[in-house]
Scaffold this motif. Structure first.
Motif, PDB file in Angstrom:
ATOM      1  N   VAL A   1      -5.123   0.121   3.673  1.00 32.76           N
ATOM      2  CA  VAL A   1      -6.518  -0.134   2.905  1.00 32.76           C
ATOM      3  C   VAL A   1      -7.210  -0.077   3.772  1.00 32.76           C
ATOM      4  CG1 VAL A   1      -7.478  -2.327   2.633  1.00 32.76           C
ATOM      5  CG2 VAL A   1      -5.512  -2.745   2.565  1.00 32.76           C
ATOM      6  N   LEU A   2      -8.627   1.102   3.506  1.00 33.30           N
ATOM      7  CA  LEU A   2      -9.157   1.904   3.618  1.00 33.30           C
ATOM      8  C   LEU A   2     -10.801   0.269   4.045  1.00 33.30           C
ATOM      9  CD1 LEU A   2      -8.700   5.205   2.411  1.00 33.30           C
ATOM     10  CD2 LEU A   2      -7.698   4.585   4.435  1.00 33.30           C
ATOM     11  N   LYS A   3     -10.652  -0.092   3.511  1.00 40.69           N
ATOM     12  CA  LYS A   3     -12.018  -0.696   2.966  1.00 40.69           C
ATOM     13  C   LYS A   3     -11.395  -2.333   1.790  1.00 40.69           C
ATOM     14  CE  LYS A   3     -15.725   1.869   3.099  1.00 40.69           C
ATOM     15  NZ  LYS A   3     -16.927   2.318   3.139  1.00 40.69           N
ATOM     16  N   HIS A   4     -12.069  -2.860   2.378  1.00 44.49           N
ATOM     17  CA  HIS A   4     -12.570  -4.403   1.510  1.00 44.49           C
ATOM     18  C   HIS A   4     -13.471  -4.974   1.659  1.00 44.49           C
ATOM     19  CE1 HIS A   4     -10.133  -7.673   4.483  1.00 44.49           C
ATOM     20  NE2 HIS A   4      -9.899  -6.189   4.324  1.00 44.49           N
ATOM     21  N   GLU A   5     -13.639  -6.180   1.194  1.00 46.82           N
ATOM     22  CA  GLU A   5     -14.202  -7.042   1.733  1.00 46.82           C
ATOM     23  C   GLU A   5     -13.737  -9.078   1.268  1.00 46.82           C
ATOM     24  OE1 GLU A   5     -18.130  -7.037   0.364  1.00 46.82           O
ATOM     25  OE2 GLU A   5     -18.608  -4.896   1.672  1.00 46.82           O
ATOM     26  N   GLU A   6     -12.527  -8.285   0.962  1.00 46.99           N
ATOM     27  CA  GLU A   6     -11.814 -10.285   0.111  1.00 46.99           C
ATOM     28  C   GLU A   6     -11.874 -11.045   2.184  1.00 46.99           C
ATOM     29  OE1 GLU A   6     -10.046  -9.382  -2.997  1.00 46.99           O
ATOM     30  OE2 GLU A   6     -12.080  -8.980  -2.005  1.00 46.99           O
ATOM     31  N   THR A   7     -11.322 -12.106   1.391  1.00 49.16           N
ATOM     32  CA  THR A   7     -11.326 -13.586   2.277  1.00 49.16           C
ATOM     33  C   THR A   7     -10.585 -13.300   3.202  1.00 49.16           C
ATOM     34  OG1 THR A   7     -12.213 -14.850   0.252  1.00 49.16           O
ATOM     35  CG2 THR A   7     -11.039 -15.863   2.585  1.00 49.16           C
ATOM     36  N   PRO A   8     -10.903 -13.451   4.314  1.00 48.99           N
ATOM     37  CA  PRO A   8     -10.086 -13.991   6.019  1.00 48.99           C
ATOM     38  C   PRO A   8      -9.111 -14.287   5.541  1.00 48.99           C
ATOM     39  CG  PRO A   8     -12.663 -13.133   6.787  1.00 48.99           C
ATOM     40  CD  PRO A   8     -12.418 -13.643   4.997  1.00 48.99           C
ATOM     41  N   GLY A   9      -7.755 -14.395   6.053  1.00 47.01           N
ATOM     42  CA  GLY A   9      -6.700 -14.848   5.350  1.00 47.01           C
ATOM     43  C   GLY A   9      -5.523 -15.156   4.362  1.00 47.01           C
ATOM     44  N   LEU A  10      -6.901 -14.662   3.306  1.00 49.54           N
ATOM     45  CA  LEU A  10      -5.784 -14.974   1.649  1.00 49.54           C
ATOM     46  C   LEU A  10      -6.131 -13.536   1.761  1.00 49.54           C
ATOM     47  CD1 LEU A  10      -8.466 -17.825   0.987  1.00 49.54           C
ATOM     48  CD2 LEU A  10      -5.990 -17.860   1.223  1.00 49.54           C
ATOM     49  N   GLY A  11      -6.971 -13.275   1.009  1.00 53.23           N
ATOM     50  CA  GLY A  11      -6.989 -11.770   0.433  1.00 53.23           C
ATOM     51  C   GLY A  11      -7.611 -10.419   1.219  1.00 53.23           C
ATOM     52  N   ALA A  12      -7.506 -10.850   2.570  1.00 54.72           N
ATOM     53  CA  ALA A  12      -7.719  -9.850   3.731  1.00 54.72           C
ATOM     54  C   ALA A  12      -5.945  -9.440   4.021  1.00 54.72           C
ATOM     55  CB  ALA A  12      -8.589 -10.401   4.327  1.00 54.72           C
ATOM     56  N   LYS A  13      -5.173 -10.087   3.619  1.00 56.28           N
ATOM     57  CA  LYS A  13      -3.691  -9.799   4.069  1.00 56.28           C
ATOM     58  C   LYS A  13      -3.245  -8.787   3.276  1.00 56.28           C
ATOM     59  CE  LYS A  13      -1.602 -14.502   4.351  1.00 56.28           C
ATOM     60  NZ  LYS A  13      -0.807 -15.118   4.311  1.00 56.28           N
ATOM     61  N   ILE A  14      -3.987  -8.035   1.810  1.00 55.69           N
ATOM     62  CA  ILE A  14      -3.174  -7.162   1.569  1.00 55.69           C
ATOM     63  C   ILE A  14      -2.080  -6.481   2.294  1.00 55.69           C
ATOM     64  CG2 ILE A  14      -3.437  -5.619   0.129  1.00 55.69           C
ATOM     65  CD1 ILE A  14      -6.024  -6.170  -0.801  1.00 55.69           C
ATOM     66  N   GLN A  15      -2.443  -6.112   3.080  1.00 53.36           N
ATOM     67  CA  GLN A  15      -1.959  -4.971   4.154  1.00 53.36           C
ATOM     68  C   GLN A  15      -0.291  -5.449   4.397  1.00 53.36           C
ATOM     69  OE1 GLN A  15      -2.729  -1.492   4.697  1.00 53.36           O
ATOM     70  NE2 GLN A  15      -0.388  -1.242   5.571  1.00 53.36           N
ATOM     71  N   GLU A  16      -0.442  -7.256   5.674  1.00 54.17           N
ATOM     72  CA  GLU A  16       0.590  -7.526   5.958  1.00 54.17           C
ATOM     73  C   GLU A  16       1.821  -7.975   4.599  1.00 54.17           C
ATOM     74  OE1 GLU A  16       1.540 -11.606   7.896  1.00 54.17           O
ATOM     75  OE2 GLU A  16      -1.039 -10.640   8.104  1.00 54.17           O
ATOM     76  N   TRP A  17       0.871  -8.601   3.513  1.00 56.88           N
ATOM     77  CA  TRP A  17       2.140  -9.116   2.392  1.00 56.88           C
ATOM     78  C   TRP A  17       2.511  -8.229   2.121  1.00 56.88           C
ATOM     79  CZ3 TRP A  17       1.642 -14.304   1.581  1.00 56.88           C
ATOM     80  CH2 TRP A  17       3.125 -14.964   0.114  1.00 56.88           C
ATOM     81  N   PHE A  18       2.033  -7.143   1.633  1.00 55.60           N
ATOM     82  CA  PHE A  18       2.940  -6.619   0.597  1.00 55.60           C
ATOM     83  C   PHE A  18       3.390  -5.629   1.430  1.00 55.60           C
ATOM     84  CE2 PHE A  18      -0.214  -8.033  -2.482  1.00 55.60           C
ATOM     85  CZ  PHE A  18       0.164  -8.303  -3.081  1.00 55.60           C
ATOM     86  N   THR A  19       4.043  -5.861   2.504  1.00 49.74           N
ATOM     87  CA  THR A  19       4.954  -5.287   3.642  1.00 49.74           C
ATOM     88  C   THR A  19       5.777  -5.645   4.205  1.00 49.74           C
ATOM     89  OG1 THR A  19       3.911  -4.598   5.339  1.00 49.74           O
ATOM     90  CG2 THR A  19       3.540  -2.401   3.436  1.00 49.74           C
ATOM     91  N   SER A  20       6.187  -6.538   3.904  1.00 52.71           N
ATOM     92  CA  SER A  20       6.641  -7.661   4.028  1.00 52.71           C
ATOM     93  C   SER A  20       7.823  -8.039   3.359  1.00 52.71           C
ATOM     94  CB  SER A  20       6.172  -9.394   4.777  1.00 52.71           C
ATOM     95  OG  SER A  20       5.398  -9.658   3.987  1.00 52.71           O
ATOM     96  N   PRO A  21       9.458  -8.685   3.417  1.00 48.38           N
ATOM     97  CA  PRO A  21       9.563  -8.783   3.373  1.00 48.38           C
ATOM     98  C   PRO A  21       9.809  -9.365   1.740  1.00 48.38           C
ATOM     99  CG  PRO A  21      10.260  -8.931   4.958  1.00 48.38           C
ATOM    100  CD  PRO A  21       9.341  -8.488   5.507  1.00 48.38           C
ATOM    101  N   ALA A  22      10.134 -10.061   0.325  1.00 42.90           N
ATOM    102  CA  ALA A  22       9.941 -10.485  -0.374  1.00 42.90           C
ATOM    103  C   ALA A  22      11.488 -12.303  -0.339  1.00 42.90           C
ATOM    104  CB  ALA A  22      10.793 -10.218  -1.585  1.00 42.90           C
ATOM    105  N   PRO A  23      10.881 -13.326  -0.918  1.00 41.07           N
ATOM    106  CA  PRO A  23      11.487 -14.161  -0.464  1.00 41.07           C
ATOM    107  C   PRO A  23      12.715 -14.492  -1.058  1.00 41.07           C
ATOM    108  CG  PRO A  23       9.425 -14.705  -1.722  1.00 41.07           C
ATOM    109  CD  PRO A  23       9.806 -13.512  -1.370  1.00 41.07           C
ATOM    110  N   SER A  24      12.882 -13.750  -2.279  1.00 42.63           N
ATOM    111  CA  SER A  24      14.035 -13.838  -2.599  1.00 42.63           C
ATOM    112  C   SER A  24      14.343 -12.272  -3.466  1.00 42.63           C
ATOM    113  CB  SER A  24      14.523 -14.755  -4.139  1.00 42.63           C
ATOM    114  OG  SER A  24      13.220 -14.884  -5.101  1.00 42.63           O
ATOM    115  N   ALA A  25      15.266 -12.094  -3.909  1.00 44.68           N
ATOM    116  CA  ALA A  25      16.075 -10.637  -4.666  1.00 44.68           C
ATOM    117  C   ALA A  25      15.015 -10.538  -6.091  1.00 44.68           C
ATOM    118  CB  ALA A  25      17.599 -10.697  -4.865  1.00 44.68           C
TER     119      ALA A  25
END
Length: 380
Positions: free
Chosen positions: A120-144
């Protein structure tokens, strides 16, 4: 030095001089830091490329090129090669569907349609929510059964991506579904560019099922009569679907005596609203391509109009209402011009309704592309 008398003119003069001095200082700071900021942005892109494509021995940044998908902004592509052979591409994609607007993302692909990584190069998403894009979509899914970490994802098999709330497999960020949909939009855009670059054409994703159904014919007639009571629809209509599966319908309209055709009605859908819904939308153009009226139908009762579109000159009586500065009525618009100031455009959002304002403009942009396609077809 003689002290100036404390009079109103002298006070205004003093304030004016102070403002000029401050403006000058700010201008100097801008000039002094402009190159530094540009260098920092370039460095961030170069570092991102190194992280998201297979090992390479060329200089992707210096060999960059641009690709423009139909109706969209140019996208920069950075080719990665090893020994003169292509090993992947870094694609500087974007989305305008974020909760706070525009998001820039760099996505890397190998030569097998797999996502190597993203940044993610640039964004203005909400800290702690939308700003978690980089972290969330590089973490394991809760189920297969769900997709969260997109690295290694074969887009030739997975596209088109959708969040689970929309019937897909992507696990959306908790309490940030809009930001998650925006991330998917950017990824899909990058994939279309990737396929265009490697020679498979664009767009390549199969049409997705839209989450919006158009109103029945009787409802469309009623809404149109509310929008443009001085005109009536011609019976002949055309139906189709956009590349993303969004259905559309067009009908010509003319004077009540049908002595001449005055324009075209396009029935399609808005962009995603605050709740991620796409609502039915009617957009009217005159024969020259200028907007004459538009409205969004209520999701709960498609026979009613949502009043927010009045803010842009939409569903209101032009004979009794003076157009506001935001009004789009009477103007020839393009998808590129229909952007909020928060998204790099020039249109002010309705106060407190940025997401809804963006949804309206996206719907009008979609309708304008349909209008142009119909106009081009009729001239063949």
């Amino acid at each position: 030095m003689k002290k100036l008398p404390s009079t109103l003119p002298n006070m205004i003069l003093s304030l004016g001089i102070i403002c000029l001095i401050i403006a000058g200082i700010l201008a100097l700071v801008n000039v002094a830091t402009k190159d530094t900021i540009a260098q920092a942005e370039t460095k961030a892109k170069v570092e991102a490329i190194k992280e998201i494509v297979p090992a390479f021995d060329n200089n992707p940044y210096e060999e960059r090129d641009t690709v423009t998908l139909e109706g969209e902004d140019p996208i920069t592509v950075y080719p990665a090669t090893q020994g003169g052979q292509p090993v992947g591409y870094a694609i500087e994609t974007y989305t305008d569907k974020g909760f706070a607007g525009h998001i820039d993302i760099m996505v890397g692909f190998d030569m097998k349609s797999q996502i190597v990584g993203f940044k993610v190069l640039k964004h203005e998403e909400t800290p702690g929510l939308g700003a978690k894009i980089q972290e969330w979509f590089t973490s394991p899914a809760p189920s297969a059964d769900l997709i969260r970490d997109v690295r290694g994802l074969d887009m030739s098999q997975a596209s088109p991506l959708k969040v689970s709330k929309d019937g897909g497999k992507v696990d959306a960020i908790t309490a940030a579904t809009i930001s998650s949909r925006a991330f998917i939009d950017a990824i899909e855009r990058a994939y279309r560019v990737y396929q265009s670059v490697i020679g498979e054409g664009a767009p390549v994703a199969q049409p997705a099922e839209s989450n919006c159904e158009l109103p029945e014919r009787e409802v469309i007639d009623s809404l149109f009569n509310t929008l443009l009571p001085a005109y009536r629809l011609v019976d002949k209509e055309k139906n189709g679907a956009a590349d993303d599966g969004t259905p559309w319908l067009t009908q010509n309209y003319g004077t009540n005596d049908m002595s001449k055709t005055a324009g075209l009605l396009v029935v399609t859908s808005s962009g995603d609203d605050y709740n991620g819904r796409r609502l039915p939308m009617l957009v009217c153009f005159d024969n020259s391509g200028a907007l004459t009226a538009f409205a969004i139908a209520d999701a709960e009762d498609t026979g009613k109009l949502i009043s927010i579109s009045k803010e842009f000159g939409g569903n209101q009586d032009p004979a009794t209402t003076k157009p506001s500065k935001k009004s789009l009525i009477g103007k020839k618009v393009t998808p590129a011009s229909l952007k909020l100031s928060k998204d790099g455009g020039s249109i002010d959002a309705v106060s407190g309704s940025t997401v809804s304002s963006r949804a309206i403009l996206q719907g009008i942009a979609r309708a304008q592309r349909i209008f142009e396609a119909n106009a081009n077809e009729s001239t063949k």
